[in-house]
Design an enzyme around this catalytic site. Structure first.
Site, PDB file in Angstrom:
ATOM      1  N   SER A  80      36.465  49.707  42.263  1.00 15.05           N
ATOM      2  CA  SER A  80      36.452  49.255  40.879  1.00 15.05           C
ATOM      3  C   SER A  80      35.632  50.227  40.023  1.00 15.05           C
ATOM      4  CB  SER A  80      35.913  47.824  40.818  1.00 15.05           C
ATOM      5  OG  SER A  80      36.181  47.221  39.582  1.00 15.05           O
ATOM      6  N   THR A 119      35.941  35.012  39.981  1.00 13.38           N
ATOM      7  CA  THR A 119      37.223  34.327  40.199  1.00 13.38           C
ATOM      8  C   THR A 119      38.394  35.279  39.993  1.00 13.38           C
ATOM      9  OG1 THR A 119      36.249  32.230  39.490  1.00 13.38           O
ATOM     10  CG2 THR A 119      38.652  32.378  39.483  1.00 13.38           C
ATOM     11  N   HIS A 130      41.532  41.908  44.041  1.00 10.18           N
ATOM     12  CA  HIS A 130      40.641  43.001  43.671  1.00 10.18           C
ATOM     13  C   HIS A 130      39.630  43.333  44.769  1.00 10.18           C
ATOM     14  CE1 HIS A 130      39.046  45.717  40.673  1.00 10.18           C
ATOM     15  NE2 HIS A 130      37.821  45.222  40.812  1.00 10.18           N
ATOM     16  N   ASP A 137      46.128  42.317  42.571  1.00  6.29           N
ATOM     17  CA  ASP A 137      44.916  42.525  41.784  1.00  6.29           C
ATOM     18  C   ASP A 137      45.142  42.045  40.349  1.00  6.29           C
ATOM     19  OD1 ASP A 137      42.625  43.440  40.494  1.00  6.29           O
ATOM     20  OD2 ASP A 137      42.630  45.378  41.502  1.00  6.29           O
TER      21      ASP A 137
END
Length: 253
Positions: free
Chosen positions: A82, A146, A233, A205
């Protein structure tokens, strides 16, 4: 400014870089497995986890990459998840001799949409995150956690919550990270990065679309794409065996 880091194992160097709002503990299981064959370095980015030192002006991919490089004994395999992908990419761009291989995990060169970039979240979403952070720190983090799961993956959400409770990032670092995600656009530098690269992407994702991963794979000269079906993710938490298989195949290949 100093950063906290942990090292384990012996062998070729691997560095694992976490994302926004997290810390190095997110890599615990992966680091334990890799340490059987590699020397694994896991930093906490400034203002995250046990790196309590924080200076907004130093929260750039280049400066963070340089801080991490000082903890390594030589060229390493840089794995960035990320926001950590921006740090790993900056290392490959600016510190090429220190990067033997580049692994981008659910990462993107640009986190917000623009007329020429549909593979991202609308700017208003990131703006709302920034506003909510000032009004409801815990609630904002919970919503972000979440979003990192593939819908109903409660086990991953539980794990992310546990990691967060063991090292809440300072608010100033979260602000700086959101600003980084809002402003960064690394598309123009990709053609000049000659490091062998692997782009691992969760097919489900909700933060980084598959289109961003395909763009990386198409525009980094020596990259290939490795999608993970059913993963969100935080795919190295939901699909650790698949993640490790793809990573080790790339390293040994």
């Amino acid at each position: 400014m100093t950063i906290y880091y942990e090292q384990s194992g012996h062998g070729p160097d691997v560095v694992l870089i976490h994302g926004w709002g997290s810390h190095g503990g997110v890599w615990t299981e992966i680091a334990r497995e890799l340490a059987q064959d590699f020397r694994v370095t896991v930093p906490d980015l400034p203002g995250h986890g046990r790196s309590r030192d924080f200076a907004p002006d130093a929260f750039t991919p280049e400066i963070m990459a340089e801080q991490i490089r000082h903890r390594l004994s030589g060229p390493a395999i840089w794995v960035g998840w990320s926001m950590g992908g921006l740090v790993a990419l900056a290392a490959a761009q600016q510190l090429a001799p220190a990067v033997s291989r580049l692994v981008l995990v659910n990462a993107t060169p640009k986190y917000v949409q623009s007329p020429d970039w549909p593979h991202a979240m609308p700017p208003a979403v990131l703006e709302q995150f920034a506003q909510n952070l000032e009004q409801d720190y815990a609630g904002t983090i919970e919503r972000f956690l979440t979003l990192q799961t593939a819908g109903d993956d409660r086990a991953v959400l539980r794990r992310l919550r546990e990691i967060f409770r063991h090292g809440e990032p300072v608010t100033a670092a979260l602000r700086a990270g959101l600003r980084l995600l809002k402003e960064e656009d690394r598309r123009s530098v990709l053609a000049g990065i000659d490091t062998p690269a692997l782009v691992i992407q969760g097919a489900r994702d909700r933060l980084v679309p598959m289109g961003a991963a395909r763009y990386y794979a198409e525009h980094l000269p020596r990259a290939r794409l490795a999608p993970v079906a059913g993963a969100g993710h935080a795919l190295f938490l939901s699909h650790p065996a698949v993640f490790l298989e793809k990573l080790k195949d790339f390293i040994h290949g």
